[in-house]
Design an enzyme around this catalytic site. Structure first.
Site, PDB file in Angstrom:
ATOM      1  N   VAL A  17      87.124  15.956  22.714  1.00  0.00           N
ATOM      2  CA  VAL A  17      88.202  16.654  23.422  1.00  0.00           C
ATOM      3  C   VAL A  17      88.275  18.118  22.996  1.00  0.00           C
ATOM      4  O   VAL A  17      88.360  19.025  23.839  1.00  0.00           O
ATOM      5  CB  VAL A  17      89.558  15.961  23.172  1.00  0.00           C
ATOM      6  CG1 VAL A  17      90.689  16.748  23.823  1.00  0.00           C
ATOM      7  CG2 VAL A  17      89.529  14.539  23.700  1.00  0.00           C
ATOM      8  N   ARG A  48      85.683  19.238  10.198  1.00  0.00           N
ATOM      9  CA  ARG A  48      85.276  18.596   8.943  1.00  0.00           C
ATOM     10  C   ARG A  48      83.841  18.946   8.561  1.00  0.00           C
ATOM     11  O   ARG A  48      83.501  19.010   7.392  1.00  0.00           O
ATOM     12  CB  ARG A  48      85.424  17.083   9.052  1.00  0.00           C
ATOM     13  CG  ARG A  48      86.869  16.596   9.036  1.00  0.00           C
ATOM     14  CD  ARG A  48      86.937  15.094   9.011  1.00  0.00           C
ATOM     15  NE  ARG A  48      86.372  14.495  10.227  1.00  0.00           N
ATOM     16  CZ  ARG A  48      86.242  13.191  10.430  1.00  0.00           C
ATOM     17  NH1 ARG A  48      86.628  12.338   9.493  1.00  0.00           N
ATOM     18  NH2 ARG A  48      85.730  12.718  11.554  1.00  0.00           N
ATOM     19  N   LYS A 107      98.736  10.305  19.984  1.00  0.00           N
ATOM     20  CA  LYS A 107      99.663   9.240  20.367  1.00  0.00           C
ATOM     21  C   LYS A 107     100.175   8.437  19.179  1.00  0.00           C
ATOM     22  O   LYS A 107     101.346   8.074  19.130  1.00  0.00           O
ATOM     23  CB  LYS A 107      99.013   8.308  21.383  1.00  0.00           C
ATOM     24  CG  LYS A 107      97.670   7.760  20.939  1.00  0.00           C
ATOM     25  CD  LYS A 107      96.951   7.048  22.050  1.00  0.00           C
ATOM     26  CE  LYS A 107      95.526   6.716  21.649  1.00  0.00           C
ATOM     27  NZ  LYS A 107      94.642   7.901  21.657  1.00  0.00           N
ATOM     28  N   GLU A 131     101.298  16.043  26.636  1.00  0.00           N
ATOM     29  CA  GLU A 131     100.886  15.356  27.856  1.00  0.00           C
ATOM     30  C   GLU A 131      99.617  14.530  27.649  1.00  0.00           C
ATOM     31  O   GLU A 131      99.465  13.434  28.212  1.00  0.00           O
ATOM     32  CB  GLU A 131     100.642  16.376  28.973  1.00  0.00           C
ATOM     33  CG  GLU A 131     100.294  15.770  30.318  1.00  0.00           C
ATOM     34  CD  GLU A 131     101.443  15.003  30.940  1.00  0.00           C
ATOM     35  OE1 GLU A 131     101.295  13.771  31.111  1.00  0.00           O
ATOM     36  OE2 GLU A 131     102.482  15.615  31.252  1.00  0.00           O
ATOM     37  N   ILE A 138      96.104  12.210  33.573  1.00  0.00           N
ATOM     38  CA  ILE A 138      97.162  11.892  34.542  1.00  0.00           C
ATOM     39  C   ILE A 138      98.451  12.621  34.182  1.00  0.00           C
ATOM     40  O   ILE A 138      98.984  12.439  33.087  1.00  0.00           O
ATOM     41  CB  ILE A 138      97.437  10.378  34.579  1.00  0.00           C
ATOM     42  CG1 ILE A 138      96.155   9.607  34.894  1.00  0.00           C
ATOM     43  CG2 ILE A 138      98.514  10.053  35.598  1.00  0.00           C
ATOM     44  CD1 ILE A 138      96.300   8.103  34.775  1.00  0.00           C
ATOM     45  N   GLU A 192      84.475   1.855  21.557  1.00  0.00           N
ATOM     46  CA  GLU A 192      84.013   2.340  20.261  1.00  0.00           C
ATOM     47  C   GLU A 192      83.226   1.237  19.550  1.00  0.00           C
ATOM     48  O   GLU A 192      83.302   0.059  19.905  1.00  0.00           O
ATOM     49  CB  GLU A 192      85.212   2.736  19.395  1.00  0.00           C
ATOM     50  CG  GLU A 192      86.097   3.827  19.990  1.00  0.00           C
ATOM     51  CD  GLU A 192      85.457   5.197  19.925  1.00  0.00           C
ATOM     52  OE1 GLU A 192      84.452   5.357  19.205  1.00  0.00           O
ATOM     53  OE2 GLU A 192      85.956   6.106  20.612  1.00  0.00           O
ATOM     54  N   LYS A 207     101.262   4.286  23.152  1.00  0.00           N
ATOM     55  CA  LYS A 207     101.599   4.952  24.410  1.00  0.00           C
ATOM     56  C   LYS A 207     102.883   4.374  25.011  1.00  0.00           C
ATOM     57  O   LYS A 207     103.703   5.115  25.580  1.00  0.00           O
ATOM     58  CB  LYS A 207     100.430   4.824  25.383  1.00  0.00           C
ATOM     59  CG  LYS A 207      99.180   5.553  24.904  1.00  0.00           C
ATOM     60  CD  LYS A 207      97.963   5.216  25.747  1.00  0.00           C
ATOM     61  CE  LYS A 207      96.719   5.921  25.239  1.00  0.00           C
ATOM     62  NZ  LYS A 207      95.490   5.540  25.975  1.00  0.00           N
TER      63      LYS A 207
END
Length: 430
Positions: A17, A48, A107, A131, A138, A192, A207
């Protein structure tokens, strides 16, 4: 008038991200300047592993000292996309103390300590926007917090984890078992190497806590959310669902009690009718269904994860926070004036689908029906099939509380004619 002095942004984390955030800030710099009213400048990137090559990022901006970066005093906005509880919590608090507003996608931290972080933002007169913490690209938090601020929201129900939706959709469409569908999700990069946070619903529960808090103006922590993973869902469950005209989704459900005096927040697999809009959400997509008194029913749909979609939400927050900064104001903060109690799962009322393995002999159905009646659980439909002395009994109830259903199941297990309870699943969306 356009301000020429840039607003300085510190980026904490430069993974999937974070790297997309940096790329968009660079490639869309002129558009962002026009939309904000001032240029934005990437002033530092905390990572890192500083030796890793990061395309498009000046190596001189890279540092391993995130604390020193947020303490600089000339940073206007800190973008936190490292995740986890610490050091993210300390870094966000330090950013506020040194004059920066914060945009976060965290989150887990917001679900656990959102109230304290909001309080710190207010104390220092800064913004906290997030957001990207729920449902990726979304637009959801801002509509709940701003567009529907004058309405009364009664229910928020949705698919908020793309990994689990991909797995369940694959099981539904191909008849694959859970492990087979998980293996495919892993191979395609949707899951993952350790999928626990997704398949055991920890991600979705965080969430749900955030959504419930915003929707009901009540502080809802992660510990308040009932959580049930999806690892026990089987191909047989999907076959039963299809027989009822349903499919199975892992749902986050936040709802206000009928009397308005309390709220609940829960995450679990559930059967949902094929006629419900959420039933058609396929693959790794997310969707959230909102029910409010004035606006009625609304659905928000789109990609719920991934570098570029999540970065889109981060950049939307960055633009809003920068505009507030230029205007000398802050956006909407924590709204917990209602302070409604969060009811335990035992008080939640819904329908249930129960599959029983029973002896195939006369009187079994009567015994089972008596147990349901003794616990105040009304039966809607019953299907029975069997041979060679063994049978399968599928019971669908009318609406009942979780506590009454739990007592019913315990009593059923005590019957000599009941060999086992093969599955219990809630039925939602009706």
């Amino acid at each position: 008038m356009m301000r020429t002095r840039p607003l300085k942004v510190a980026l904490l984390g430069c993974g999937v991200v974070g790297s997309e955030v940096a790329r968009i800030m660079t490639t869309h710099a002129d558009d962002l300047t026009a939309r904000i009213g001032a240029p934005v400048e990437l002033a530092g990137v905390a990572v890192r592993r500083p030796s890793k090559v990061r395309e498009g990022i000046d190596p001189a901006l890279v540092t391993t000292d995130a604390t020193a970066l947020v303490k600089r005093g000339d940073i206007d906005v800190v973008v936190e996309v490292i995740g986890g509880i610490e050091p993210a919590r300390a870094l966000i608090t330090t950013a506020f103390e040194h004059g920066a507003s914060v945009v976060s996608a965290n989150k887990a931290l917001l679900a656990q300590d959102g109230a304290a972080l909001h309080a710190a933002a207010v104390e220092h007169g800064r913004d906290l926007y997030y957001e990207a913490a729920v449902a990726g690209a979304i637009p959801l938090i801002r509509p709940l917090r701003e567009s529907l601020a004058g309405d009364k929201i009664n229910r928020v129900m949705g698919i908020v984890n793309g990994t689990t939706n991909f797995i369940l959709d694959k099981m539904d469409s191909t008849g694959a078992g859970y492990q087979e569908a998980l293996d495919e999700a892993t191979a395609l990069g949707y899951a993952e190497a350790d999928p626990t946070a997704d398949v055991e619903a920890f991600d979705a529960a965080a969430k749900a806590a955030i959504l419930a808090g915003i929707a009901f103006h009540t502080r809802v922590r992660l510990d308040d959310v009932y959580r049930e993973g999806m690892t026990e869902v089987t191909a047989a469950d999907f076959a039963s669902a299809k027989g009822m005209g349903c499919t199975i989704k892992l749902l986050a459900i936040c709802e206000r009690a009928a009397d308005g005096g309390s709220v609940t927040a829960r995450v679990h697999p559930a059967m949902i009718p094929l006629t419900h809009p959420l039933a058609s959400v396929r693959g790794a997509y997310n969707a959230v269904f909102v029910e409010s008194e004035a606006a009625g029913q609304l659905m928000f749909y789109g990609p719920g994860a991934g570098g570029a979609p999540t970065a889109s939400a981060v950049l939307g927050d960055l633009v809003a926070v920068c505009r507030n900064r230029l205007g000398g104001s802050t956006g909407p903060g924590d709204s917990a004036y209602a302070q409604l109690p969060v009811s335990p799962m035992g008080e939640v009322v819904t329908r249930y689908h129960i599959s029983l393995d029973v002896a195939d002999k006369p009187g079994v159905l009567a015994q089972v029906a008596t147990v349901f009646a003794e616990h105040g659980v009304s039966i809607d439909t019953v299907r029975q099939s069997g041979k060679d002395g063994e049978a399968s009994l599928v019971v669908v109830t009318h609406r009942a509380s979780d506590a009454s259903l739990a007592g019913t199941v315990e009593a059923l297990r005590g019957l000599d004619t009941v060999r086992g309870v093969s599955s219990i699943m809630r039925v939602e969306g009706e």
